[in-house]
Design a protein around this motif. Structure first.
Motif, mmCIF file in Angstrom:
data_model
loop_
_atom_site.group_PDB
_atom_site.id
_atom_site.type_symbol
_atom_site.label_atom_id
_atom_site.label_comp_id
_atom_site.label_asym_id
_atom_site.label_seq_id
_atom_site.Cartn_x
_atom_site.Cartn_y
_atom_site.Cartn_z
ATOM 1 N N ASP A 187 36.374 24.067 41.358
ATOM 2 C CA ASP A 187 35.659 24.821 42.391
ATOM 3 C C ASP A 187 36.500 25.865 43.123
ATOM 4 O OD1 ASP A 187 33.125 23.671 42.061
ATOM 5 O OD2 ASP A 187 33.727 21.898 43.177
ATOM 6 N N PHE A 188 37.747 26.033 42.759
ATOM 7 C CA PHE A 188 38.535 27.078 43.415
ATOM 8 C C PHE A 188 38.526 28.357 42.560
ATOM 9 C CE2 PHE A 188 41.659 25.251 40.534
ATOM 10 C CZ PHE A 188 42.433 26.339 40.127
ATOM 11 N N GLU A 189 38.671 29.484 43.226
ATOM 12 C CA GLU A 189 38.758 30.778 42.557
ATOM 13 C C GLU A 189 40.035 31.471 43.013
ATOM 14 O OE1 GLU A 189 35.075 33.066 42.718
ATOM 15 O OE2 GLU A 189 33.964 31.239 43.231
ATOM 16 N N VAL A 190 40.561 32.333 42.176
ATOM 17 C CA VAL A 190 41.788 33.045 42.525
ATOM 18 C C VAL A 190 41.571 34.548 42.425
ATOM 19 C CG1 VAL A 190 43.257 31.136 41.794
ATOM 20 C CG2 VAL A 190 42.685 32.925 40.164
ATOM 21 N N ALA A 191 42.254 35.265 43.291
ATOM 22 C CA ALA A 191 42.190 36.723 43.285
ATOM 23 C C ALA A 191 43.595 37.273 43.458
ATOM 24 C CB ALA A 191 41.279 37.228 44.408
ATOM 25 N N VAL A 192 43.868 38.376 42.794
ATOM 26 C CA VAL A 192 45.183 39.013 42.911
ATOM 27 C C VAL A 192 44.997 40.516 43.090
ATOM 28 C CG1 VAL A 192 45.356 39.123 40.387
ATOM 29 C CG2 VAL A 192 47.426 39.362 41.790
ATOM 30 N N GLU A 193 45.758 41.054 44.027
ATOM 31 C CA GLU A 193 45.698 42.502 44.265
ATOM 32 C C GLU A 193 46.550 43.218 43.220
ATOM 33 O OE1 GLU A 193 44.822 43.383 48.837
ATOM 34 O OE2 GLU A 193 46.791 42.471 48.551
ATOM 35 N N ARG B 284 36.772 31.189 38.617
ATOM 36 C CA ARG B 284 36.795 32.627 38.334
ATOM 37 C C ARG B 284 38.165 33.199 38.667
ATOM 38 N NH1 ARG B 284 31.757 31.968 40.627
ATOM 39 N NH2 ARG B 284 29.960 32.661 39.392
ATOM 40 N N VAL B 285 38.466 34.324 38.050
ATOM 41 C CA VAL B 285 39.662 35.102 38.370
ATOM 42 C C VAL B 285 39.192 36.486 38.778
ATOM 43 C CG1 VAL B 285 41.801 36.094 37.510
ATOM 44 C CG2 VAL B 285 41.111 33.811 36.755
ATOM 45 N N HIS B 286 39.679 36.965 39.916
ATOM 46 C CA HIS B 286 39.281 38.277 40.436
ATOM 47 C C HIS B 286 40.483 39.212 40.448
ATOM 48 C CE1 HIS B 286 35.480 36.475 41.921
ATOM 49 N NE2 HIS B 286 36.253 35.437 42.234
ATOM 50 N N ILE B 287 40.322 40.384 39.876
ATOM 51 C CA ILE B 287 41.353 41.419 39.908
ATOM 52 C C ILE B 287 40.896 42.488 40.888
ATOM 53 C CG2 ILE B 287 42.725 43.049 38.572
ATOM 54 C CD1 ILE B 287 43.073 40.148 37.686
ATOM 55 N N LEU C 194 38.598 30.465 47.915
ATOM 56 C CA LEU C 194 39.067 31.662 47.211
ATOM 57 C C LEU C 194 40.506 31.888 47.652
ATOM 58 C CD1 LEU C 194 38.675 34.273 45.532
ATOM 59 C CD2 LEU C 194 37.809 35.355 47.636
ATOM 60 N N MET C 195 41.441 31.781 46.711
ATOM 61 C CA MET C 195 42.865 31.999 47.009
ATOM 62 C C MET C 195 43.220 33.453 46.734
ATOM 63 S SD MET C 195 44.712 28.653 45.349
ATOM 64 C CE MET C 195 43.938 27.042 45.352
ATOM 65 N N LEU C 196 43.875 34.074 47.696
ATOM 66 C CA LEU C 196 44.288 35.469 47.562
ATOM 67 C C LEU C 196 45.797 35.555 47.341
ATOM 68 C CD1 LEU C 196 42.281 37.080 50.539
ATOM 69 C CD2 LEU C 196 41.526 36.697 48.177
ATOM 70 N N PHE C 197 46.202 36.269 46.295
ATOM 71 C CA PHE C 197 47.616 36.460 45.992
ATOM 72 C C PHE C 197 47.940 37.950 45.970
ATOM 73 C CE2 PHE C 197 46.350 32.499 43.842
ATOM 74 C CZ PHE C 197 47.236 31.614 44.443
ATOM 75 N N GLY C 198 49.142 38.267 46.442
ATOM 76 C CA GLY C 198 49.569 39.655 46.449
ATOM 77 C C GLY C 198 50.514 39.955 45.303
ATOM 78 N N ALA C 199 51.038 41.162 45.323
ATOM 79 C CA ALA C 199 51.952 41.597 44.266
ATOM 80 C C ALA C 199 53.383 41.175 44.593
ATOM 81 C CB ALA C 199 51.871 43.109 44.110
ATOM 82 N N GLU C 200 54.206 41.164 43.565
ATOM 83 C CA GLU C 200 55.621 40.872 43.745
ATOM 84 C C GLU C 200 56.240 41.921 44.658
ATOM 85 O OE1 GLU C 200 59.098 38.600 42.937
ATOM 86 O OE2 GLU C 200 57.038 38.241 42.307
ATOM 87 N N GLY C 201 56.907 41.493 45.705
ATOM 88 C CA GLY C 201 57.549 42.433 46.626
ATOM 89 C C GLY C 201 56.738 42.634 47.896
ATOM 90 N N PRO C 202 55.680 43.478 47.849
ATOM 91 C CA PRO C 202 54.928 43.755 49.075
ATOM 92 C C PRO C 202 54.055 42.607 49.545
ATOM 93 C CG PRO C 202 53.902 44.881 47.222
ATOM 94 C CD PRO C 202 55.215 44.318 46.723
ATOM 95 N N GLY C 203 53.709 41.698 48.656
ATOM 96 C CA GLY C 203 52.837 40.598 49.059
ATOM 97 C C GLY C 203 51.405 41.080 49.248
ATOM 98 N N LEU C 204 50.656 40.381 50.074
ATOM 99 C CA LEU C 204 49.256 40.740 50.307
ATOM 100 C C LEU C 204 49.128 41.931 51.244
ATOM 101 C CD1 LEU C 204 47.624 37.206 50.712
ATOM 102 C CD2 LEU C 204 46.912 38.941 49.055
#
Length: 324
Positions: A34-40, A62-65, A269-279
């Motif tokens: 039941d969890f979903e992940v998203a990455v910027e 689900r995976v969200h880009i 919904l888990m939100l993840f940022g990019a390497e370095g700058p983060g979210l």
């Protein structure tokens, strides 16, 4: 080609030589978590592929880009083909869509619960009534405290067996009078052939077959009611889970709480940022909670892909059934 050269994909042995579509369908059939992940995806981070691969390993729903459709797939090892991957132009659009979907699921569950409760109220004219919500004591029911035409009710009118097995409140055909033979007026009621007890004029009894049919019908109705009540309980639990759903940002920022003491909601919904700058700042603003992974060395942060894996597994540890 798979049969000619052997299946070299990174899949479980039982999926060897299965088509991509068949594998994806089987994962859906077994039930995704039941969890979903998203990455910027603002920096074309190579970690996105690793995050998608981890999402596959832990069966994310689900995976969200977020951002450009083109992302670095190398680290995914083709696992994106077995996932439900969605693209969003902005973090705002993603979060709004996710919250609307949760609200829609809540409305649907409430509608189903209302429909079941309505049908139970409608069937209260049969055997086994309900109260305003889930019901326990019926009118025209079996064994309700205030039964009318009930079987074995207390003081039931037209009943078969009152509190002491005598006639009903109207004195019409009790099964077994106070002395087990006679009716309330002390006159033996032979009733019809095969009858037990008798009517007001002693000519019409309650047949054994009729009693048996009534018990069978009562049993069937009680079974249906039990199923309906169980379904209502399931819907209540689902609604509670959906109402507790949250957007969770994973980043080391002031005000964040440690993952080690955080209880992940089942729907999130888990939100993840990019390497370095983060979210991004906007992602942090839209999140309901901000969580960080406790670290004890000299580095400020761990690899974004590794952080995503730790976060997803934290959810798994709290909610998933271990696989043997």
């Amino acid at each position: 080609m798979l049969l000619d050269e052997g299946d070299r994909r990174n899949v479980l042995d039982r999926y060897r030589y299965w088509s991509v579509g068949a594998i994806k369908a089987d994962l859906d059939a077994h039930g995704r978590h039941d969890f979903e992940v998203a990455v910027e995806n603002w920096t074309h981070d190579f970690n996105i592929g690793s995050m998608v691969r981890t999402a596959n390993a832990f069966q994310a729903r689900r995976v969200h880009i977020v951002g450009p459709h083109k992302w670095n797939r190398k680290g995914a090892l083709m696992t994106e083909l077995y996932q439900h991957v969605e693209n969003h132009p902005s973090i705002t659009e993603l979060v709004e869509c996710w919250r609307l979907r949760i609200a829609g699921e809540i409305a649907a569950a409430r509608s189903q619960a209302a429909a079941i409760a309505f049908h139970m109220r409608e069937s209260a004219g049969g055997v086994g009534g309900v109260d305003d919500a889930h019901g326990v004591d019926g009118v025209l029911g079996v064994g309700g405290a205030d039964d009318v035409q009930g079987v074995g009710g207390v003081g039931s009118a037209y009943g078969i067996g009152g509190a002491d097995g005598a006639v009903g409140a109207n004195g019409i055909g009790g099964v077994g009078g106070t002395d087990g033979v006679n009716g309330a007026d002390g006159i033996q009621r032979a009733g019809a052939a095969g009858g037990i007890g008798g009517g007001v004029d002693g000519t019409q009894g309650t047949s054994v077959a009729g009693v048996a049919d009534g018990v069978e019908n009562a049993s069937g109705t009680a079974g249906r009611k039990a199923v309906q009540l169980a379904r209502l309980a399931e819907l209540d639990a689902k609604i509670a889970e959906l109402e507790a759903a949250r957007v969770i940002a994973l980043d080391i920022v002031p005000g964040a709480v440690p993952m080690e003491t955080y209880r992940f909601p089942k729907r999130c919904l888990m939100l993840f940022g990019a390497e370095g700058p983060g979210l991004s700042k906007k992602a942090l603003e839209l999140a309901d909670d901000v969580v960080y992974i406790s670290q004890f060395g000299s580095v400020r942060s761990i690899n974004a892909g590794a952080a995503a894996a730790v976060s997803m597994h934290a959810w798994i540890a709290q909610h998933a059934v271990p696989q043997v």
